[in-house]
Enzyme design. Structure first.
Site, PDB file in Angstrom:
ATOM      1  N   LYS A 112       6.631 -30.818  30.521  1.00 26.78           N
ATOM      2  CA  LYS A 112       6.765 -29.915  31.664  1.00 26.78           C
ATOM      3  C   LYS A 112       7.555 -30.561  32.811  1.00 26.78           C
ATOM      4  O   LYS A 112       8.200 -29.866  33.591  1.00 26.78           O
ATOM      5  CB  LYS A 112       5.393 -29.494  32.195  1.00 26.78           C
ATOM      6  CG  LYS A 112       4.444 -28.865  31.173  1.00 26.78           C
ATOM      7  CD  LYS A 112       4.915 -27.487  30.725  1.00 26.78           C
ATOM      8  CE  LYS A 112       3.858 -26.705  29.982  1.00 26.78           C
ATOM      9  NZ  LYS A 112       3.514 -27.232  28.654  1.00 26.78           N
TER      10      LYS A 112
HETATM   11  C1  LIG Z   1       3.295 -26.607  27.489  1.00 25.39           C
HETATM   12  C2  LIG Z   1       3.219 -27.463  26.289  1.00 25.39           C
HETATM   13  C3  LIG Z   1       3.590 -26.987  25.028  1.00 25.39           C
HETATM   14  C4  LIG Z   1       4.033 -25.555  24.801  1.00 25.39           C
HETATM   15  O1  LIG Z   1       5.275 -25.283  25.366  1.00 25.39           O
HETATM   16  P1  LIG Z   1       5.736 -23.751  25.618  1.00 25.39           P
HETATM   17  O2  LIG Z   1       6.999 -23.848  26.370  1.00 25.39           O
HETATM   18  O3  LIG Z   1       4.627 -23.136  26.422  1.00 25.39           O
HETATM   19  O4  LIG Z   1       5.870 -23.126  24.285  1.00 25.39           O
HETATM   20  C5  LIG Z   1       3.549 -27.865  23.957  1.00 25.39           C
HETATM   21  N1  LIG Z   1       3.120 -29.135  24.111  1.00 25.39           N
HETATM   22  C6  LIG Z   1       2.744 -29.628  25.306  1.00 25.39           C
HETATM   23  C7  LIG Z   1       2.261 -31.026  25.395  1.00 25.39           C
HETATM   24  C8  LIG Z   1       2.785 -28.813  26.430  1.00 25.39           C
HETATM   25  O5  LIG Z   1       2.412 -29.311  27.617  1.00 25.39           O
END
Ligand SMILES: *Cc1c(COP(=O)(O)O)cnc(C)c1O
Length: 499
Positions: A112
């Site tokens: 993120k």
């Molecule tokens: C948010 C997240 C995901 C999923 O990503 P999306 O963009 O919501 O599909 C997968 N792995 C981790 C560690 C995340 O923080």
């Protein structure tokens, strides 16, 4: 380049407006109003570039109302010393045809950060450029990782406040501590007694409450979103797919024009959608493999074109993917249905009223041409962490392991040996509870998450990331808890708004 809503209610919006608003007032999501195309020489030109230079070239194609200097400024503030890897999104080779792209070298140890380190800078510029006078209140619903990454990104950013809602008991101890110890004079958190979908739905309701937004305006406040529904979150994620391709060219693993696969551990469909936009622009991609955990609503959807959220919700070892409503899928449906906002509106209404929708045959076929869906359960995830460690000495977190395990299934099912990049979305230390159990077994009995961090570091020889060390010694600054039907009320109280 202008932006429009997937539900047809709004067109001809600048990227600054789209970023400032987050979600369109008709409940839709903003998408570019035309396709961006690049050719192979553009990709070749990225090979010698730094990550920051690659970002500049790609972002400038989408954020056309930001000038060079503005973009340069955002990029350099976002992708600098707070990342522990100078490549920002380094590729690691596991074997001949298999690489891992590590997206977790940012301050909160999950992918993120790739978007949330830059979004606040886009937001500040967007506020300036649109002549906005109100203070922007960023609302976030998080299944764990977004919350901390957004708090970290927005803390003490002028002209903004941030409130993060998370499911009480639905995030790991480390994730919770990361959030409730966040400093900054403009940050708050609210724990919601419900699951992530309840939390996300509650935030969407707040966003679309007209009476509330009028009351906010009167107080000189306006909402925006840092969730992946915000275009400003999505667009920086396109960069690393190009970057991975350029790195493979640089290593002579592939030749210019060769197609590759990406495997993406998926929840809200943001990350994999960015891969789709990269492909749509002209990045040579063979397949996008959508990996889910037992909350496998997307696996079913890709197979049969029916999105049915009426199913049991599982709490899994990959909690950031414990999602039954993948918001960003709406953007893909818009693009693949021939930008048909009538279709999208009907499907999204069906989803909220009946709990399911079915796409038309043509859209389904277009989805299946590109995407392959699979899922793995917790036991398979843990076994995968063990076997990759034993075979390659590489340590994966649970989300990355879901992707790896689904990739194995893909290869067995299709026999496809196209060079592949597994997208790694979190540091193994962030989900060390499960990872250390996988690698150390019974020795972990009765130990707390912080003792486990040390054990995992000793076992693997990998350093504990800075952002996770000593979290248990930090002061808790946020303690608000609310019921799922009281999210709006609790937030209004925080903002000193009357009923
Ligand atoms: C948010 C997240 C995901 C999923 O990503 P999306 O963009 O919501 O599909 C997968 N792995 C981790 C560690 C995340 O923080």
């Amino acid at each position: 380049m202008r932006y429009e809503s997937t539900r047809g209610g709004l067109t001809n919006i600048s990227s600054a407006e789209a970023i400032k608003m987050g979600i369109a007032p008709d409940g839709g999501l903003f998408v570019p109003d035309k396709k961006v195309s690049i050719d192979l020489s553009f990709i070749e030109g990225l090979v010698k570039d730094t990550y920051q230079q690659r970002a500049q070239k790609i972002l400038s194609l989408f954020l056309t109302d930001f000038d060079k200097v503005e973009l340069h400024d955002c990029i350099n503030k976002a992708y600098c010393s707070q990342f522990s890897a100078k490549e920002i999104a380094p590729l690691k080779q596991l074997h001949d045809k298999l690489h891992i792209m590590e997206l977790w070298h940012g301050p909160t140890c999950a992918f993120k950060d790739m978007a949330l380190q830059i979004l606040p800078h886009f937001m500040v510029k967007a506020i300036e450029k649109t002549g906005e006078k109100a203070e922007i209140v960023i609302l976030v619903a998080t299944s764990g990782d977004t919350g901390k990454a957004a708090l970290e990104g927005f803390a003490d950013v002028d002209g903004t406040k941030i409130i993060v809602f998370y499911p009480n008991g639905g995030v790991s101890e480390i994730q919770k501590l990361q959030m409730v110890t966040q400093s900054g004079n403009n940050v708050s958190t609210i724990a919601v007694n419900g699951n992530f979908d309840d939390t996300q739905t509650g935030v969407k309701e707040i966003f679309t409450d007209n009476a509330l937004s009028n009351a906010m305006r009167e107080k000189g406040l306006a909402f925006s979103s840092a969730n992946s529904i915000n275009w400003g979150r999505l667009v920086p994620q396109i960069v690393y797919y190009f970057s991975a391709y350029a790195d493979l060219l640089k290593d002579n693993t592939i030749n210019l024009g060769d197609k590759i696969n990406f495997v993406v551990p998926t929840g809200n469909f943001g990350n994999i959608l960015a891969a789709w936009y990269a492909m749509d622009m002209g990045l040579p991609v063979n397949r996008l493999i959508c990996a889910s955990n037992e909350n496998n609503v997307l696996t079913d959807f890709i197979i049969n074109g029916v999105y049915d959220r009426r199913r049991q919700f599982f709490k899994t070892l990959s909690p950031s993917m414990d999602i039954l409503i993948s918001s960003n899928l709406e953007r893909l449906l818009y693009e693949l249905s021939g930008r048909n906002s009538n279709f999208v509106r009907t499907w999204m209404n069906d989803l909220s009223e009946k709990g399911e929708y079915s796409v038309d045959e043509a859209t389904k076929e277009l989805i299946q041409q590109v995407f392959w869906g699979g899922y793995s359960n917790d036991e398979e995830t843990i076994t995968c962490i063990q076997s990759i460690y034993d075979d390659c000495g590489y340590v994966m977190d649970t989300h990355t392991a879901v992707a790896m395990d689904v990739y194995d299934k893909y290869v067995i099912y299709t026999g496809d040996l196209t060079p592949t990049v597994i997208v790694s979305t979190a540091s193994p230390f962030k989900f060390n509870n499960s990872v250390s159990k996988a690698l150390l077994g019974d020795k972990t009995e009765g130990l707390n998450e912080f003792e486990l961090l040390n054990m995992l570091s000793e076992k693997t020889g990998w350093d504990i990331p800075k952002g996770l060390k000593d979290l248990d010694k930090k002061q808790i600054l946020h303690r608000t808890v609310c019921e799922k039907n009281e999210m709006s009320k609790t937030m209004r109280k925080m903002l000193n708004l009357n009923d």
